[in-house]
Design an enzyme around this catalytic site. Structure first.
Site, PDB file in Angstrom:
ATOM      1  N   SER A  63      20.726  67.349  21.777  1.00 19.01           N
ATOM      2  CA  SER A  63      20.921  68.806  22.098  1.00 19.01           C
ATOM      3  C   SER A  63      20.676  69.565  20.850  1.00 19.01           C
ATOM      4  O   SER A  63      21.558  69.152  19.629  1.00 19.01           O
ATOM      5  CB  SER A  63      22.463  68.886  22.503  1.00 19.01           C
ATOM      6  OG  SER A  63      22.966  70.127  22.876  1.00 19.01           O
ATOM      7  N   LYS A 100      17.128  69.063  24.443  1.00 17.08           N
ATOM      8  CA  LYS A 100      17.722  70.282  25.101  1.00 17.08           C
ATOM      9  C   LYS A 100      18.073  71.141  24.136  1.00 17.08           C
ATOM     10  O   LYS A 100      18.537  71.222  23.031  1.00 17.08           O
ATOM     11  CB  LYS A 100      19.080  69.572  25.640  1.00 17.08           C
ATOM     12  CG  LYS A 100      19.941  70.504  26.034  1.00 17.08           C
ATOM     13  CD  LYS A 100      21.129  69.772  26.639  1.00 17.08           C
ATOM     14  CE  LYS A 100      22.484  70.273  26.284  1.00 17.08           C
ATOM     15  NZ  LYS A 100      23.660  69.823  27.242  1.00 17.08           N
ATOM     16  N   LYS A 140      19.836  74.796  23.287  1.00 17.32           N
ATOM     17  CA  LYS A 140      21.161  75.845  23.625  1.00 17.32           C
ATOM     18  C   LYS A 140      20.276  77.215  23.815  1.00 17.32           C
ATOM     19  O   LYS A 140      19.426  77.485  22.901  1.00 17.32           O
ATOM     20  CB  LYS A 140      22.237  75.808  22.819  1.00 17.32           C
ATOM     21  CG  LYS A 140      22.804  74.480  22.711  1.00 17.32           C
ATOM     22  CD  LYS A 140      23.902  74.419  23.906  1.00 17.32           C
ATOM     23  CE  LYS A 140      24.624  73.256  24.095  1.00 17.32           C
ATOM     24  NZ  LYS A 140      25.496  72.990  25.127  1.00 17.32           N
ATOM     25  N   ASP A 191      20.177  74.500  27.943  1.00 17.90           N
ATOM     26  CA  ASP A 191      21.550  74.592  28.391  1.00 17.90           C
ATOM     27  C   ASP A 191      21.942  75.892  28.065  1.00 17.90           C
ATOM     28  O   ASP A 191      21.972  76.342  26.919  1.00 17.90           O
ATOM     29  CB  ASP A 191      22.367  73.437  27.687  1.00 17.90           C
ATOM     30  CG  ASP A 191      23.779  73.435  28.114  1.00 17.90           C
ATOM     31  OD1 ASP A 191      24.167  74.105  28.994  1.00 17.90           O
ATOM     32  OD2 ASP A 191      24.293  72.497  27.599  1.00 17.90           O
ATOM     33  N   GLU A 199      20.428  74.082  32.588  1.00 16.41           N
ATOM     34  CA  GLU A 199      21.584  73.558  32.733  1.00 16.41           C
ATOM     35  C   GLU A 199      22.818  74.836  32.731  1.00 16.41           C
ATOM     36  O   GLU A 199      22.843  75.457  31.778  1.00 16.41           O
ATOM     37  CB  GLU A 199      21.973  72.359  31.429  1.00 16.41           C
ATOM     38  CG  GLU A 199      23.237  71.662  31.783  1.00 16.41           C
ATOM     39  CD  GLU A 199      23.629  70.934  30.885  1.00 16.41           C
ATOM     40  OE1 GLU A 199      22.698  70.669  29.837  1.00 16.41           O
ATOM     41  OE2 GLU A 199      24.839  70.308  30.578  1.00 16.41           O
ATOM     42  N   ASP A 250      26.978  71.594  34.774  1.00 13.85           N
ATOM     43  CA  ASP A 250      27.929  70.728  33.999  1.00 13.85           C
ATOM     44  C   ASP A 250      29.329  71.152  34.038  1.00 13.85           C
ATOM     45  O   ASP A 250      30.191  70.445  35.084  1.00 13.85           O
ATOM     46  CB  ASP A 250      27.268  71.061  32.516  1.00 13.85           C
ATOM     47  CG  ASP A 250      28.319  70.436  31.339  1.00 13.85           C
ATOM     48  OD1 ASP A 250      29.200  69.816  31.679  1.00 13.85           O
ATOM     49  OD2 ASP A 250      28.019  70.737  30.248  1.00 13.85           O
ATOM     50  N   LYS A 252      29.992  64.169  32.474  1.00  9.47           N
ATOM     51  CA  LYS A 252      30.747  64.123  31.282  1.00  9.47           C
ATOM     52  C   LYS A 252      32.134  63.252  31.495  1.00  9.47           C
ATOM     53  O   LYS A 252      32.874  63.855  32.389  1.00  9.47           O
ATOM     54  CB  LYS A 252      31.021  65.318  30.358  1.00  9.47           C
ATOM     55  CG  LYS A 252      30.010  65.802  29.578  1.00  9.47           C
ATOM     56  CD  LYS A 252      30.096  67.339  29.346  1.00  9.47           C
ATOM     57  CE  LYS A 252      29.122  67.910  28.481  1.00  9.47           C
ATOM     58  NZ  LYS A 252      29.163  69.385  28.205  1.00  9.47           N
ATOM     59  N   GLY A 305      27.446  64.874  26.429  1.00  6.10           N
ATOM     60  CA  GLY A 305      28.004  64.616  25.335  1.00  6.10           C
ATOM     61  C   GLY A 305      29.090  65.790  24.991  1.00  6.10           C
ATOM     62  O   GLY A 305      28.930  66.861  25.189  1.00  6.10           O
TER      63      GLY A 305
HETATM   64  O1  NPG Z   1      25.571  65.623  21.744  1.00  8.60           O
HETATM   65  O2  NPG Z   1      27.682  65.343  21.764  1.00  8.60           O
HETATM   66  C1  NPG Z   1      26.736  66.039  22.037  1.00  8.60           C
HETATM   67  C2  NPG Z   1      26.894  67.264  22.276  1.00  8.60           C
HETATM   68  C3  NPG Z   1      25.949  67.786  23.426  1.00  8.60           C
HETATM   69  O3  NPG Z   1      25.218  70.084  23.748  1.00  8.60           O
HETATM   70  C4  NPG Z   1      26.141  69.411  23.814  1.00  8.60           C
HETATM   71  N1  NPG Z   1      27.469  69.530  24.371  1.00  8.60           N
HETATM   72  O4  NPG Z   1      27.625  72.120  26.759  1.00  8.60           O
HETATM   73  O5  NPG Z   1      27.025  70.154  26.751  1.00  8.60           O
HETATM   74  C5  NPG Z   1      27.615  70.987  25.691  1.00  8.60           C
HETATM   75  C6  NPG Z   1      27.819  70.870  24.664  1.00  8.60           C
HETATM   76  C7  NPG Z   1      29.312  71.078  24.151  1.00  8.60           C
HETATM   77  C8  NPG Z   1      29.437  70.883  22.921  1.00  8.60           C
HETATM   78  C9  NPG Z   1      30.420  71.166  25.004  1.00  8.60           C
HETATM   79  C10 NPG Z   1      31.009  71.062  22.545  1.00  8.60           C
HETATM   80  C11 NPG Z   1      31.826  71.037  24.613  1.00  8.60           C
HETATM   81  C12 NPG Z   1      31.660  71.296  23.295  1.00  8.60           C
END
Ligand code: NPG
Length: 356
Positions: free
Chosen positions: A120, A146, A148, A173, A198, A223, A247, A275
């Site tokens: 990500s 991915k 953001k 996302d 997403e 999500d 998740k 994640g």
């Molecule tokens: O690789 O652990 C990882 C992070 C992946 O983008 C990621 N997480 O929205 O999915 C999400 C985001 C996130 C990050 C969500 C921090 C919540 C807290």
């Protein structure tokens, strides 16, 4: 921690709650996925701490000889708080599996020994720096990128990454940063052959996602909106998504996450493992989950060095083919280094069963 920016916040320091459950036969670990502030969901670390101390742990003790699979009903008197519940349930399950000499992956029904990893990429200061980061991750072997996104820079950034990398698996996302009225942006994104978009709309919405999905070609993935297997069923039946991000912390633990996986499988919808910037305990937990059969797309199960120079557990290292091994030792298969744990610990509270 390497700073990571989403449409809702920037994280540059990892502060998380670890639960260590001791059963007399073994101990187990659970890593809470909440953060210091309630941006991603309504849970945050201090709230989780209080909910565990004041409600969940006393209920677990009062229930007597319980197993992890009983905890969802033991905890049902507390509404919501899935991340807090997951922390204890995962820890008790880990202890049970360590005592039985069984891995979490085997317990959940894993069908593979390695999982394909995606990465990500946070919102970058410029398109150039985004392209540079993406190039670096592809060179490391990551199998899906991915991005953001947020309103304003979305289409331009996605176009640049797609033009530079015509053949990669690419997704975006939005973390709920858009409204249904932004449908033209999503129609524009349809041009870039994305694997999915997403969580474009509100974090609790299903209905407007269903309306949006009818208007665009790209698959919508949910999500934040999916907090249980029941939510997953509703979302899929309603046509609100064609892919689900699982998740385990968001849905109350790995046992409910497996139920989300099963519902999606039954309805013909692929899932992938999300994640939440987890450290080793949470990352190892995610890898076991990602080894289930309907995890058909590379997840955000990236290597330790994606976020951390040093972890409490041994680092998870990406192979050049973009995969990570699924831990096969008992339980989650990893253990924090006692010295690193001690030096990173800011606060400890021991909760004891009555009479213990
Ligand atoms: O690789 O652990 C990882 C992070 C992946 O983008 C990621 N997480 O929205 O999915 C999400 C985001 C996130 C990050 C969500 C921090 C919540 C807290």
């Amino acid at each position: 921690m390497r700073p990571f920016r989403t449409s809702f916040a920037e994280t540059s320091e990892k502060v998380c709650i670890l639960a260590r459950v001791e059963t007399g036969e073994a101990h187990g670990w659970g890593e809470c996925v909440a953060d210091v502030e309630p941006h991603y969901s309504e849970e945050w670390n201090d709230g989780v701490w209080a909910v565990i101390r004041d409600f969940l742990a006393p209920a677990m003790f009062a229930a007597g000889d319980v197993e992890a699979s009983d905890l969802a009903s033991v905890f049902a008197f507390v509404r919501g708080h899935p991340m807090a519940k997951a922390t204890l349930e995962n820890a008790l399950l880990d202890a049970e599996l360590r005592a039985a000499g069984r891995s979490l992956a085997e317990r959940l029904g894993a069908v593979r020994e390695r999982v394909e990893c995606g990465v990500s990429v946070g919102i970058a200061p410029s398109t150039e720096s985004l392209l540079e980061q993406v190039g670096g991750y592809l060179a490391e072997g990551y199998r899906r990128i991915k991005l953001k996104i947020e309103p304003g820079t979305d289409v331009e950034r996605v176009r640049a990454v797609r033009e530079a990398n015509p053949d990669i698996l690419l997704s975006v996302d939005a973390n709920a940063a858009y409204r249904l009225a932004d449908v033209e942006t999503f129609r524009a994104l349809d041009a870039f052959d994305l694997l999915m978009i997403e969580q474009p709309l509100h974090h609790e919405d299903l209905w407007e996602h269903a309306l949006l999905q009818k208007e665009i070609r790209t698959d919508v993935c949910l999500d934040e909106s999916i907090r249980s297997a029941a939510d997953a069923r509703a979302a899929i039946e309603l046509g609100a998504c064609r892919i689900v991000n699982v998740k385990q912390g968001r849905v109350g633990g790995v046992l409910e996450a497996k139920r989300v996986h099963d519902v999606a499988d039954e309805l013909g919808v692929p899932v992938w493992c999300g994640g939440m910037l987890e450290m080793g305990i949470g990352r190892a937990t995610n890898l076991a989950l990602a080894a289930l059969p309907n995890f058909r797309l590379p997840g955000d199960t990236s290597a330790t060095n994606r976020y951390f120079a040093e972890d409490l557990t041994e680092p998870l290292v990406l192979a050049s083919d973009g995969t990570l091994p699924v831990p096969s030792e008992p339980g989650i298969g990893v253990e924090p280094d006692p010295r690193r744990l001690e030096s990173a610990t800011r606060r400890v509270e021991r909760l004891l069963e009555d009479g213990a």
